[in-house]
Design an enzyme around this catalytic site. Structure first.
Site, PDB file in Angstrom:
ATOM      1  N   CYS A 116       0.858  -1.239   0.103  1.00 15.08           N
ATOM      2  CA  CYS A 116       0.088   0.047  -0.004  1.00 15.08           C
ATOM      3  C   CYS A 116       1.063   1.281   0.082  1.00 15.08           C
ATOM      4  O   CYS A 116       0.209   2.451  -0.263  1.00 15.08           O
ATOM      5  CB  CYS A 116      -1.065   0.003   1.110  1.00 15.08           C
ATOM      6  SG  CYS A 116      -2.021  -1.500   1.077  1.00 15.08           S
ATOM      7  N   HIS A 256      -3.142   7.154   2.740  1.00 17.55           N
ATOM      8  CA  HIS A 256      -3.668   5.660   2.077  1.00 17.55           C
ATOM      9  C   HIS A 256      -4.920   5.525   2.925  1.00 17.55           C
ATOM     10  O   HIS A 256      -4.946   5.555   4.123  1.00 17.55           O
ATOM     11  CB  HIS A 256      -2.805   4.801   2.450  1.00 17.55           C
ATOM     12  CG  HIS A 256      -3.127   3.358   2.344  1.00 17.55           C
ATOM     13  ND1 HIS A 256      -3.862   3.080   1.097  1.00 17.55           N
ATOM     14  CD2 HIS A 256      -3.225   2.122   3.138  1.00 17.55           C
ATOM     15  CE1 HIS A 256      -4.232   1.727   1.307  1.00 17.55           C
ATOM     16  NE2 HIS A 256      -3.993   1.279   2.230  1.00 17.55           N
ATOM     17  N   ASN A 286     -10.387  -0.151   0.552  1.00 16.65           N
ATOM     18  CA  ASN A 286      -8.833   0.181   0.446  1.00 16.65           C
ATOM     19  C   ASN A 286      -8.514  -0.404  -0.998  1.00 16.65           C
ATOM     20  O   ASN A 286      -8.462  -1.617  -1.190  1.00 16.65           O
ATOM     21  CB  ASN A 286      -8.392  -0.787   1.645  1.00 16.65           C
ATOM     22  CG  ASN A 286      -6.822  -0.703   1.470  1.00 16.65           C
ATOM     23  OD1 ASN A 286      -6.148  -0.455   0.377  1.00 16.65           O
ATOM     24  ND2 ASN A 286      -6.387  -1.211   2.655  1.00 16.65           N
TER      25      ASN A 286
HETATM   26  N1  COA Z   1     -18.950  -8.237   9.835  1.00 14.77           N
HETATM   27  C1  COA Z   1     -19.391  -8.445  10.913  1.00 14.77           C
HETATM   28  N2  COA Z   1     -18.717  -8.788  11.946  1.00 14.77           N
HETATM   29  C2  COA Z   1     -17.339  -8.737  11.896  1.00 14.77           C
HETATM   30  C3  COA Z   1     -16.722  -8.516  10.563  1.00 14.77           C
HETATM   31  C4  COA Z   1     -17.581  -8.193   9.712  1.00 14.77           C
HETATM   32  N3  COA Z   1     -17.147  -8.141   8.151  1.00 14.77           N
HETATM   33  N4  COA Z   1     -15.579  -8.588  10.692  1.00 14.77           N
HETATM   34  C5  COA Z   1     -15.007  -8.879  11.799  1.00 14.77           C
HETATM   35  N5  COA Z   1     -16.208  -8.931  12.580  1.00 14.77           N
HETATM   36  C6  COA Z   1     -16.165  -9.443  13.925  1.00 14.77           C
HETATM   37  C7  COA Z   1     -15.263 -10.073  14.740  1.00 14.77           C
HETATM   38  O1  COA Z   1     -15.201 -11.576  14.164  1.00 14.77           O
HETATM   39  C8  COA Z   1     -15.174 -10.051  15.952  1.00 14.77           C
HETATM   40  O2  COA Z   1     -16.277 -10.711  16.584  1.00 14.77           O
HETATM   41  P1  COA Z   1     -15.732 -11.367  17.835  1.00 14.77           P
HETATM   42  O3  COA Z   1     -15.758 -10.110  18.992  1.00 14.77           O
HETATM   43  O4  COA Z   1     -17.136 -12.394  18.332  1.00 14.77           O
HETATM   44  O5  COA Z   1     -14.583 -12.295  17.697  1.00 14.77           O
HETATM   45  C9  COA Z   1     -15.851  -8.505  16.181  1.00 14.77           C
HETATM   46  O6  COA Z   1     -16.452  -8.248  15.029  1.00 14.77           O
HETATM   47  C10 COA Z   1     -14.512  -7.650  16.419  1.00 14.77           C
HETATM   48  O7  COA Z   1     -13.446  -7.736  15.478  1.00 14.77           O
HETATM   49  P2  COA Z   1     -12.264  -6.936  15.386  1.00 14.77           P
HETATM   50  O8  COA Z   1     -11.145  -7.689  14.427  1.00 14.77           O
HETATM   51  O9  COA Z   1     -11.958  -6.627  16.929  1.00 14.77           O
HETATM   52  O10 COA Z   1     -12.791  -5.488  14.947  1.00 14.77           O
HETATM   53  P3  COA Z   1     -11.956  -4.087  14.353  1.00 14.77           P
HETATM   54  O11 COA Z   1     -12.888  -3.283  15.198  1.00 14.77           O
HETATM   55  O12 COA Z   1     -10.648  -4.160  14.778  1.00 14.77           O
HETATM   56  O13 COA Z   1     -12.262  -3.947  13.164  1.00 14.77           O
HETATM   57  C11 COA Z   1     -10.915  -4.233  11.043  1.00 14.77           C
HETATM   58  C12 COA Z   1     -11.646  -4.958  12.229  1.00 14.77           C
HETATM   59  C13 COA Z   1     -10.272  -5.134  10.108  1.00 14.77           C
HETATM   60  C14 COA Z   1     -11.935  -3.387  10.335  1.00 14.77           C
HETATM   61  C15 COA Z   1      -9.845  -3.387  11.824  1.00 14.77           C
HETATM   62  O14 COA Z   1      -9.032  -4.017  12.500  1.00 14.77           O
HETATM   63  C16 COA Z   1      -8.779  -2.530  10.641  1.00 14.77           C
HETATM   64  O15 COA Z   1      -9.341  -1.714   9.800  1.00 14.77           O
HETATM   65  N6  COA Z   1      -7.847  -2.977  10.493  1.00 14.77           N
HETATM   66  C17 COA Z   1      -6.683  -2.447   9.695  1.00 14.77           C
HETATM   67  C18 COA Z   1      -6.925  -2.996   8.350  1.00 14.77           C
HETATM   68  C19 COA Z   1      -6.190  -2.453   7.253  1.00 14.77           C
HETATM   69  O16 COA Z   1      -6.425  -1.318   7.055  1.00 14.77           O
HETATM   70  N7  COA Z   1      -5.254  -3.280   6.695  1.00 14.77           N
HETATM   71  C20 COA Z   1      -4.761  -2.707   5.269  1.00 14.77           C
HETATM   72  C21 COA Z   1      -3.613  -1.835   5.924  1.00 14.77           C
HETATM   73  S1  COA Z   1      -2.614  -1.359   4.286  1.00 14.77           S
END
Ligand code: COA
Length: 333
Positions: A116, A256, A286
């Site tokens: 990215c 980004h 993204n």
């Molecule tokens: N829909 C519904 N629930 C979802 C889900 C979805 N698409 N994806 C995850 N969940 C659930 C998980 O299973 C978890 O449930 P649990 O508590 O029962 O296990 C809950 O939501 C919370 O998950 P968590 O991973 O803690 O959520 P979060 O608030 O951290 O959000 C991301 C997850 C991926 C959106 C976040 O971590 C993120 O944006 N990370 C950076 C990713 C990124 O930008 N990567 C590229 C960089 S270049």
């Protein structure tokens, strides 16, 4: 020390595929909801490249627009820098495929691999050739078809990514506009928190993925989130400090586009209003290295950037990599 030449962006182009994938469509693919996706990421829809269309085709369309916008011909381009994590082929590179499609016969061509952060790495690479007088006109083309590396049974990743292409012409400018400073860096020690295996797949890679899914994105979302929020603020501060520029002199920050909460978190750390943080992820998701050039093209076409404005570009991503660039905008509004 003053460099003999400066490198500025004089042309921009971008393309998002026509086909869209909305949050409500995703609700019928995985167990998720529009409400969860919007609240946790800010994303409402993303664009998807049709099966059977090479990514290079999308990239070439953005490239042609950027070259036209610069008032140049493909034959004027002396170097093409491609960036992508989803190339059609390992060889030829995306850059070589674009060269062929647009007929830029006088250009050298290679890809820069920094996930990215690819666009910032390409800016930093390209400006060296311009500042040392080797080339006058460089095409940077950043294109991604992340839908092709997405496991649509993994709700933790499949809601985040989309497809798109952005391109810029980076040229020698003589009005003291252009790239004032840039920083690139990497934290390879933490590279295993975001992976797309290809010819080699470790036991961990297999264990992390759903059965039968090899060449797809896997990510430890919260680790990446923490890294991204911290590094976006740090890299912005570092590039400003390196040029003795204050945040209040900056018109826009172009980050980004990964997650609205990352942008909000970083804005808080930078003590800057969200009005200064450009964002389009609501309708792109993204799109990895393509996100910043697509944003720049949009902002330029909306008339948000005028010559002499100071802007910061900042990115983070797989590798892990990060980078930032401070530019004095070279194009008239
Ligand atoms: N829909 C519904 N629930 C979802 C889900 C979805 N698409 N994806 C995850 N969940 C659930 C998980 O299973 C978890 O449930 P649990 O508590 O029962 O296990 C809950 O939501 C919370 O998950 P968590 O991973 O803690 O959520 P979060 O608030 O951290 O959000 C991301 C997850 C991926 C959106 C976040 O971590 C993120 O944006 N990370 C950076 C990713 C990124 O930008 N990567 C590229 C960089 S270049």
């Amino acid at each position: 020390m003053m460099k003999p030449f400066k490198a500025g962006i004089i042309g921009l182009g971008s393309v998002l595929p026509d086909k869209k994938l909305t949050n409500s469509q995703l609700e019928s693919i995985v167990e998720t909801s529009d409400e969860w996706i919007v609240k946790r990421t800010g994303i409402r829809e993303r664009h998807i490249l049709d099966d059977g269309v090479p990514l290079a085709n999308l990239a070439a369309k953005a490239a042609v627009k950027a070259i036209e916008d610069a008032g140049l011909q493909p034959g004027d381009i002396e170097l093409i820098l491609g960036t992508t994590v989803t190339p059609d082929y390992l060889t030829p590179s995306l850059a070589c495929m674009v060269q062929k499609e647009i007929g830029a016969k006088n250009a050298a061509a290679f890809d820069v691999s920094a996930a990215c952060t690819g666009f910032i790495y390409a800016i930093q690479t390209g400006r060296q050739f311009i500042e040392n007088g080797t080339y006058k006109n460089i095409l940077i083309v950043s294109a991604e078809a992340l839908s092709r590396a997405t496991d649509f049974t993994d709700r933790k990743t499949c809601v985040l990514f989309g497809d798109g292409a952005g391109a810029v012409v980076l040229s020698q400018v003589d009005d003291n506009t252009g790239v004032d400073s840039a920083i690139i860096g990497a934290v390879g020690d933490d590279g295993d928190v975001l992976t797309i295996p290809f010819l080699y797949t470790s036991e961990t890679d297999i264990a992390n993925r759903n059965e039968g899914k090899k060449q797809v994105i896997w990510m430890d979302g919260s680790e990446v989130f923490t890294f991204a929020s911290r590094i976006m603020a740090d890299a912005t501060k570092r590039v400003l400090n390196s040029a003795d520029v204050e945040m209040d002199q900056i018109q826009y920050v172009f980050p980004h586009q990964a997650n609205m909460r990352i942008l909000q978190n970083a804005a808080k750390r930078l003590n800057v209003s969200m009005d200064k943080i450009y964002s389009n992820l609501e309708y792109t998701g993204n799109i990895s290295s393509a996100s910043i050039p697509v944003c720049l093209d949009e902002a330029s076409k909306k008339g948000l950037l005028k010559k002499g404005d100071k802007i910061v570009l900042v990115a983070f991503g797989g590798g892990l990599t990060y980078g930032s660039a401070l530019l004095t905008w070279s194009k008239e509004a």
